[in-house]
Design a protein around this motif. Structure first.
Motif, short mmCIF file in Angstrom:
data_model
loop_
_atom_site.label_atom_id
_atom_site.label_comp_id
_atom_site.label_asym_id
_atom_site.label_seq_id
_atom_site.Cartn_x
_atom_site.Cartn_y
_atom_site.Cartn_z
N THR A 216 0.87 -1.11 -0.22
CA THR A 216 -0.45 -0.24 -0.19
C THR A 216 1.20 1.42 -0.07
O THR A 216 2.21 1.13 0.56
CB THR A 216 -0.65 -0.06 1.44
OG1 THR A 216 -1.74 0.91 0.70
CG2 THR A 216 -0.54 0.86 2.57
N GLY A 217 0.28 2.66 -0.32
CA GLY A 217 0.80 4.26 -0.23
C GLY A 217 0.71 4.57 0.55
O GLY A 217 0.33 6.28 -0.23
N VAL A 229 0.14 10.18 2.85
CA VAL A 229 -0.37 9.42 1.58
C VAL A 229 1.19 9.48 0.67
O VAL A 229 1.92 10.38 0.43
CB VAL A 229 -0.79 10.23 0.40
CG1 VAL A 229 -0.52 9.19 -0.94
CG2 VAL A 229 -1.89 10.27 1.48
N GLU A 230 1.76 8.04 0.06
CA GLU A 230 3.33 8.68 -0.66
C GLU A 230 2.76 8.87 -2.52
O GLU A 230 1.80 8.47 -2.92
CB GLU A 230 3.47 6.78 -0.79
CG GLU A 230 4.39 6.54 -1.65
CD GLU A 230 4.61 5.40 -2.38
OE1 GLU A 230 5.81 5.02 -3.13
OE2 GLU A 230 4.50 4.49 -1.35
N ARG A 231 4.32 9.57 -2.96
CA ARG A 231 3.90 10.02 -3.57
C ARG A 231 4.25 9.21 -4.80
O ARG A 231 6.01 9.39 -4.08
CB ARG A 231 3.90 11.07 -4.65
CG ARG A 231 3.61 11.68 -5.18
CD ARG A 231 3.78 14.23 -5.32
NE ARG A 231 3.86 14.16 -7.16
CZ ARG A 231 4.92 14.68 -7.39
NH1 ARG A 231 6.13 13.85 -6.61
NH2 ARG A 231 5.24 15.21 -8.80
N PHE A 232 4.92 9.00 -5.70
CA PHE A 232 6.17 8.12 -5.86
C PHE A 232 6.59 8.39 -7.79
O PHE A 232 4.88 8.82 -8.84
CB PHE A 232 6.71 6.59 -6.10
CG PHE A 232 5.76 5.84 -6.74
CD1 PHE A 232 5.93 4.94 -8.30
CD2 PHE A 232 4.97 5.62 -5.70
CE1 PHE A 232 5.39 4.80 -8.86
CE2 PHE A 232 3.49 4.51 -6.51
CZ PHE A 232 4.58 4.35 -8.67
N ASP A 233 7.26 9.39 -7.92
CA ASP A 233 7.47 9.57 -9.66
C ASP A 233 8.74 7.81 -10.42
O ASP A 233 10.01 8.34 -9.70
CB ASP A 233 7.90 11.58 -9.65
CG ASP A 233 8.31 11.65 -11.09
OD1 ASP A 233 8.30 10.96 -12.15
OD2 ASP A 233 8.77 12.77 -11.54
N ASP A 266 11.46 8.07 -7.52
CA ASP A 266 11.76 8.97 -6.44
C ASP A 266 10.37 9.23 -5.13
O ASP A 266 9.34 9.65 -6.60
CB ASP A 266 12.23 10.76 -7.36
CG ASP A 266 11.77 12.01 -6.08
OD1 ASP A 266 12.13 11.35 -4.97
OD2 ASP A 266 12.68 12.75 -6.59
N VAL A 267 10.84 8.73 -4.34
CA VAL A 267 9.75 8.69 -3.60
C VAL A 267 9.29 9.94 -2.40
O VAL A 267 10.98 10.66 -1.94
CB VAL A 267 9.38 7.54 -2.87
CG1 VAL A 267 8.26 6.85 -1.72
CG2 VAL A 267 9.58 6.13 -3.23
N GLU A 268 8.07 10.11 -2.01
CA GLU A 268 7.63 10.85 -0.72
C GLU A 268 6.31 11.10 -0.75
O GLU A 268 5.90 9.99 -0.69
CB GLU A 268 7.21 13.18 -2.02
CG GLU A 268 8.84 13.72 -2.56
CD GLU A 268 8.09 14.56 -3.83
OE1 GLU A 268 8.91 15.46 -3.77
OE2 GLU A 268 6.98 14.85 -3.75
N LEU A 269 6.67 11.68 0.32
CA LEU A 269 5.28 11.19 1.58
C LEU A 269 5.35 12.31 2.33
O LEU A 269 5.17 13.68 2.56
CB LEU A 269 5.98 10.41 2.96
CG LEU A 269 5.08 9.89 3.65
CD1 LEU A 269 4.42 8.78 3.38
CD2 LEU A 269 5.14 9.66 5.00
N TYR A 270 3.30 12.52 2.09
CA TYR A 270 2.86 13.90 3.01
C TYR A 270 1.78 13.61 3.35
O TYR A 270 1.11 12.19 3.79
CB TYR A 270 1.89 14.49 0.72
CG TYR A 270 2.36 14.49 -0.16
CD1 TYR A 270 2.99 16.05 0.05
CD2 TYR A 270 3.85 14.34 -0.90
CE1 TYR A 270 4.27 16.84 -1.12
CE2 TYR A 270 4.33 14.74 -1.92
CZ TYR A 270 4.49 15.85 -1.93
OH TYR A 270 5.61 16.91 -2.49
N VAL A 271 0.92 14.03 4.76
CA VAL A 271 0.32 14.00 5.13
C VAL A 271 -0.89 15.24 4.98
O VAL A 271 -0.39 15.93 4.93
CB VAL A 271 0.78 14.14 6.42
CG1 VAL A 271 -0.57 13.91 7.56
CG2 VAL A 271 1.53 13.49 7.15
N MET A 272 -1.95 14.60 4.97
CA MET A 272 -2.82 15.61 4.44
C MET A 272 -4.56 15.07 4.79
O MET A 272 -4.89 13.88 5.94
CB MET A 272 -3.40 15.72 3.05
CG MET A 272 -3.88 13.92 1.96
SD MET A 272 -3.50 14.04 0.56
CE MET A 272 -2.45 13.80 0.22
N ASP A 273 -5.47 15.94 4.92
CA ASP A 273 -7.12 16.02 5.29
C ASP A 273 -7.56 15.05 4.69
O ASP A 273 -6.97 14.61 3.36
CB ASP A 273 -7.38 17.13 5.38
CG ASP A 273 -6.97 18.34 6.26
OD1 ASP A 273 -6.52 17.81 7.12
OD2 ASP A 273 -8.00 19.61 6.46
#
Length: 780
Positions: A216-217, A229-233, A266-273
């Motif tokens: 999962t991401g 939430v993971e974002r990857f490019d 390229d993996v990033e991680l964000y936190v959101m509502d």
């Protein structure tokens, strides 16, 4: 008032299957197994329930049960404790649309090793126990216990990674490379942007799915107020053109596949509502140690695991360096995205790696139960986070006189020359944990143990019976055990147990009685023998063997099965199914040996593979063949080897290393050159082709392919997305160009999993026709 648990309510010995019958065996005339029957329905292992769960209110026990007429199709069943009755909650055939899965979902299932299953493969209870979220045929359904079923989605494209949020207020999933969220029962909306073909939100990147067991991401906070939430490019990841050659046509897929030594996503991680607002980026690159993380590229690391603190106050992120020798536990402020290193886990010894796992748990008091190999064996530790204490109370003087400020303290909970293989559950109220482990006396069995983790003097208690190997799960509060056990003569059966391991009720007794699918073959069922031989350094290597009924003075051929790579333990005391019995019924001795590099024997046993694949495993398997040749009932000229994936690679390396030792070899879906395999797996053991070129050259199966003189059969699925088909074509081309004979069987349209009710017997019939054609046959 504390709710009544199922464990407390069920009567000892109650049977949850109908009808409940005593375990008996029936003697019948010997009946030989065919490969056609081995892979037909009903499965000869008996019923094989999956995903056993307890409803949040404790009333229902639910599981996925396969059909008698289609062993690969699963429906959702529920046992009502109050009524004492089983009922099919969701009929996969009646409810499903029959729509083909999207390519993304097919590949995700392949990486989860459930690609052969049909119908319902997973489900999730609502928080109020009123219903179950069911993914089926690419869409989502909400099945209410009263009988009503609501279809939540109806799209051509699959909904990936569906989940109910922790409070049950939201349903979420991934579609069209975006995360979608909606109120349970309502319509979902995308909460992340669409950024083109190479950017995905809410999914795990390829190597995370295939090699890190992270499927999962995205991760909901405990109160559903935020979601990570993971974002990857993957635009920088190389493309493998995968031609899925089928029987009636070819589909071409440009698959992003990061081969060893190349760029990862390229993996990033964000936190959101939940609606996607108030999005903040997590600082994943903070505090990287020079020389440990890739200099000049702060994104060149792995996002290994993500967890919320039980109270939602922090996000815990496991960050692994590319070499996989260091893992940092980051503590993230979800309001700002700022992170700090809570602690760092390092490879247990030099020239080793970190084995990732899910055997850890953050506790309500802020401490952590953690699995580590730091003392040479996989064991459990407790970590107490001291970061909230005043700094002056955390000052510690090290042995060299240096003053350090402690962030946390450690205590080892289990120890000894054996391996904890799974953290099963934790009862935080009682201070007890439950784990699965081997024993010092017998690494071939796994048992469930309990331990009071609050008492430093406490001793572990074994809860399960010897003579079986076990697996287990627990409910979230660590109250009830769901245990599955088997041995060589007993197919898997499962039951519910209390915290002392006492059986409360059978889930699936799976008795070998007259009605069991395997009953007609019991009369010819042969016992398994075990033993050890010594490796070149004196290390004991375990083997297992099943022989046919042998006549004095006659010698028999050997079907020598091997995997040989890091990870799987082939030799164990569990049920191994009917396939080996079918091979024995044909007059062959079935044999397997676990070489150095395989699992559950500790760091020193695994370490010899470091920068040396295709070396020690070949020599250990050779020791097994030489041992077989000393046995008076073995025909020394008729030992054939067969392996798949890493085992297929090993077949090639073994035939190259020792011409004439083996009568024939079968190489299924082999990696032939490690530069063609993915980053996370390959670099863990081999480093990179740029820095460790000599190791890659020595490990390759291509340079000496033309030295193979023994009969060879190569098998490969032509749509393989894991060990891509180019692996096979390279070795095929090398042998053809040198006029070296070999045989080949290719499967159009099949991936790394070449299996099915008709395809599996075709594959094994092909193998044994090949052996027979080269004289590897039983005595007259």
């Amino acid at each position: 008032m504390k709710p009544l648990t199922l464990a407390a309510a069920l009567t000892l010995g109650t049977c949850l299957t109908a009808p409940c019958q005593a375990q008996t065996t029936t003697e019948t005339a010997p009946m030989d197994l065919t490969f056609e029957r081995v892979f037909a329905s009903p499965g000869l292992d008996g019923p094989t329930p999956r995903k056993v769960k307890l409803s949040p209110d404790g009333r229902y026990l639910t599981l996925l049960r396969n059909r008698a007429d289609d062993r690969e199709r699963y429906d959702l069943w529920a046992y009502d404790r109050n009524a004492g009755e089983w009922a099919m909650l969701v009929d996969s055939e009646a409810l499903g649309s029959g729509r083909d899965l999207s390519e993304d979902e097919k590949m995700q299932r392949e990486r989860a090793r459930v690609g052969s299953l049909k119908g319902i493969i997973d489900y999730q209870w609502t928080k109020d126990a009123s219903g179950v979220l069911v993914p089926l045929d690419g869409d989502l359904y909400l099945a209410r216990l009263g009988g009503e079923t609501v279809q939540l989605t109806d799209t051509e494209e699959s909904e990936l990674n569906p989940a109910l949020s922790n409070t049950g207020a939201y349903v979420s999933f991934v579609r069209d490379r975006r995360l979608w969220v909606g109120e349970t029962g309502g319509e979902a909306q995308p909460v992340t942007p669409k950024e083109g073909e190479d950017v995905r939100w809410g999914e795990a990147e390829f190597v995370a799915q295939e090699e890190m067991a992270r499927l999962t991401g995205y991760w909901w906070s405990p109160d559903d107020r935020r979601v990570a939430v993971e974002r990857f490019d993957e635009s920088m990841v190389g493309i493998v053109t995968r031609a899925a050659i089928g029987a009636t046509g070819t589909k071409v897929f440009d698959q992003r596949y990061p081969v060893a030594g190349s760029e990862n996503a390229d993996v990033e991680l964000y936190v959101m509502d939940p609606d996607g607002n108030n999005r903040i980026k997590v600082d994943l690159a903070a505090h990287q140690q020079p020389g440990i993380y890739t200099e000049g590229d702060p994104t060149d690391f792995y996002l290994a695991r993500v967890d919320w603190a039980p109270d939602g106050s922090a996000l815990y992120v496991q960050r692994q360096n590319r070499e996989q020798t260091v893992l940092d536990m980051l503590k993230v402020d979800p309001a700002t995205g700022e992170s700090e290193i809570l602690f760092t886990e390092q490879a247990a010894i030099e020239d080793y790696w970190i084995n990732l796992g899910d055997d850890y748990k953050w506790l309500d008091d802020g401490s952590l139960i953690w699995w580590s190999e730091r003392d040479g064996y996989g064991h459990l530790y407790r970590y107490d986070d001291l970061s909230s204490m005043p700094e002056e109370e955390r000052v510690h003087t090290s042995t060299d006189g240096t003053l350090n400020v402690l962030l946390g303290s450690w205590r080892q909970l289990t120890r000894g020359p054996w391996v904890v293989s799974k953290l099963v559950g934790v009862d935080q109220d009682a201070g007890h944990l439950f784990y699965l482990a081997t024993s010092e006396e017998d690494p071939l069995e796994q048992h469930i143990y309990s331990l009071d983790y609050t008492d430093p003097s406490a001793q572990s208690q074994r809860l399960t019976e010897t003579g079986y190997t076990h697996s287990a799960t627990m409910d979230g509060k660590g109250q009830t055990l769901v245990i599955t056990r088997s041995n060589d003569d007993t197919p898997p059966h499962s039951y519910i147990a209390d915290q002392q391991g006492q059986r409360l009720a059978w889930i699936e007794k799976n008795a070998l009685d007259a009605d069991h699918p395997y009953a007609p073959y019991l009369a010819s069922h042969r016992p398994t023998q075990y033993g050890t031989i010594e490796a070149e350094d004196g290390t004991p290597l375990y083997w297992e063997m099943v022989t046919p009924e042998m006549e004095p003075g006659k010698r028999y051929p050997v079907y020598y099965y091997h995997y040989s790579g890091p990870g799987p333990q082939i030799v164990n005391r569990g049920w191994n199914g009917a396939l080996r019995q079918a091979i024995v019924d044909k007059g062959y001795i079935w044999f397997a040996l676990d070489n150095r590099g395989s699992n559950y024997r500790g760091v020193a046993f695994e370490q010899p593979l470091y920068r040396a694949m295709g070396g020690v495993e070949v020599r250990d398997q050779k020791a097994g063949a030489e041992y077989l040749k000393t046995l008076e009932f073995v025909d020394p000229d008729k030992i054939a080897i067969d392996g798949w994936s890493y085992g297929g690679y090993m077949t090639l390396k073994q035939l190259q290393a020792d011409p004439g030792l083996y009568a024939a070899g079968v190489s299924g879906a082999p990696v032939t050159r490690w530069e063609l395999y993915d980053t996370h797996y390959t670099e863990r053991y081999m480093g990179t082709p740029q820095a460790d070129g000599e190791a890659y050259t020595a490990a390759s199966a291509i340079p000496e392919a033309t030295k193979i003189t023994d009969p060879l059969l190569i098998i490969h699925g032509m749509a393989d997305d894991n060990v891509v088909f180019e692996n096979a074509t390279e070795v095929i081309s090398a042998m053809q160009e040198a006029n070296v004979p070999f045989e080949m069987m290719l499967y159009p349209g099949y991936t790394h999993r070449v299996s099915g009710e008709q395809i599996s017997p075709h594959r094994y019939n092909t193998v044994f026709r090949f052996l027979e054609s080269h004289g590897v046959t039983p005595p007259e």
